[in-house]
Design an enzyme around this catalytic site. Sequence first.
Site, mmCIF file in Angstrom:
data_model
loop_
_atom_site.group_PDB
_atom_site.id
_atom_site.type_symbol
_atom_site.label_atom_id
_atom_site.label_comp_id
_atom_site.label_asym_id
_atom_site.label_seq_id
_atom_site.Cartn_x
_atom_site.Cartn_y
_atom_site.Cartn_z
ATOM 1 N N CYS A 87 0.840 -1.195 0.000
ATOM 2 C CA CYS A 87 0.000 0.000 0.000
ATOM 3 C C CYS A 87 0.881 1.254 0.000
ATOM 4 O O CYS A 87 1.637 1.471 -0.933
ATOM 5 C CB CYS A 87 -0.991 -0.047 1.161
ATOM 6 S SG CYS A 87 -2.353 1.137 0.998
ATOM 7 N N HIS A 192 -3.739 -4.983 -0.518
ATOM 8 C CA HIS A 192 -3.305 -5.561 0.750
ATOM 9 C C HIS A 192 -3.286 -7.088 0.624
ATOM 10 O O HIS A 192 -4.345 -7.721 0.669
ATOM 11 C CB HIS A 192 -4.253 -5.148 1.875
ATOM 12 C CG HIS A 192 -4.123 -3.719 2.274
ATOM 13 N ND1 HIS A 192 -3.321 -3.311 3.321
ATOM 14 C CD2 HIS A 192 -4.672 -2.598 1.763
ATOM 15 C CE1 HIS A 192 -3.395 -1.998 3.445
ATOM 16 N NE2 HIS A 192 -4.209 -1.534 2.500
ATOM 17 N N GLU A 194 -2.486 -9.246 2.781
ATOM 18 C CA GLU A 194 -2.973 -9.873 4.010
ATOM 19 C C GLU A 194 -4.498 -9.903 4.082
ATOM 20 O O GLU A 194 -5.067 -10.621 4.912
ATOM 21 C CB GLU A 194 -2.403 -9.146 5.232
ATOM 22 C CG GLU A 194 -2.986 -7.776 5.537
ATOM 23 C CD GLU A 194 -2.398 -6.633 4.728
ATOM 24 O OE1 GLU A 194 -2.686 -5.476 5.069
ATOM 25 O OE2 GLU A 194 -1.642 -6.903 3.764
#
Length: 212
Positions: A87, A192, A194
């Site tokens: 990001c 992202h 994750e």
Amino acid sequence: MLTALIDYDSGNLHSAQKAFERMTQEAGRGTIVVTSEPDVVAKADRIVLPGDGAFPSCRRALGAFGGLFEAIEEGVHQQGKPFLGICIGMQMMASRGLEFEPTEGFGWITGQVEPIRPADPALKVPHMGWNDLVIDRAHPVLDGIATGDHAYFVHSFHFKVEHPDHLLAHADYAGPITAIVGRDNMVGTQFHPEKSQATGLRLIENFLAWKP
């Protein structure tokens, strides 16, 4: 093998930490440490720089930790350690960012971070939610990831790279939105990983195995 997840007060690291810990355990790729200590970064084999918020504030926050950015830069440029920016951590690899005020980036990948301007005025900014990836160039961190796989984005600015060879993947949001950049021992994702379920976990696993 030690992977340093950099903590410079740029957002909640909990989900990123959990995702990296899961993949290090499943793939047998060493350990993860969340750190803001230059000495720990110097000992790490890999470096991950996340970031949430605005480009200028994140850049200033990183610089406020005495010696931290210098340790990251030495590890990446002098020692060739694999680096992953996430990001804003990816955006700061640029020459500069234009959010609120022109702000110098790391200058690792030539280009600048510009506002997203979809050709379709009905599309909202920030660009938020799931979008398909379009793979532009093969790369080891993209092994097993294909055009059409989904990733989770939350951003209002994107990294417009100067050299097409540095663009690994993009998303279509009434126009191309940079999704992944890379050169040498450095990669960065606008989305992202994750929060991107199977696609993101695969990318993390690939990064942990990557030997540039």
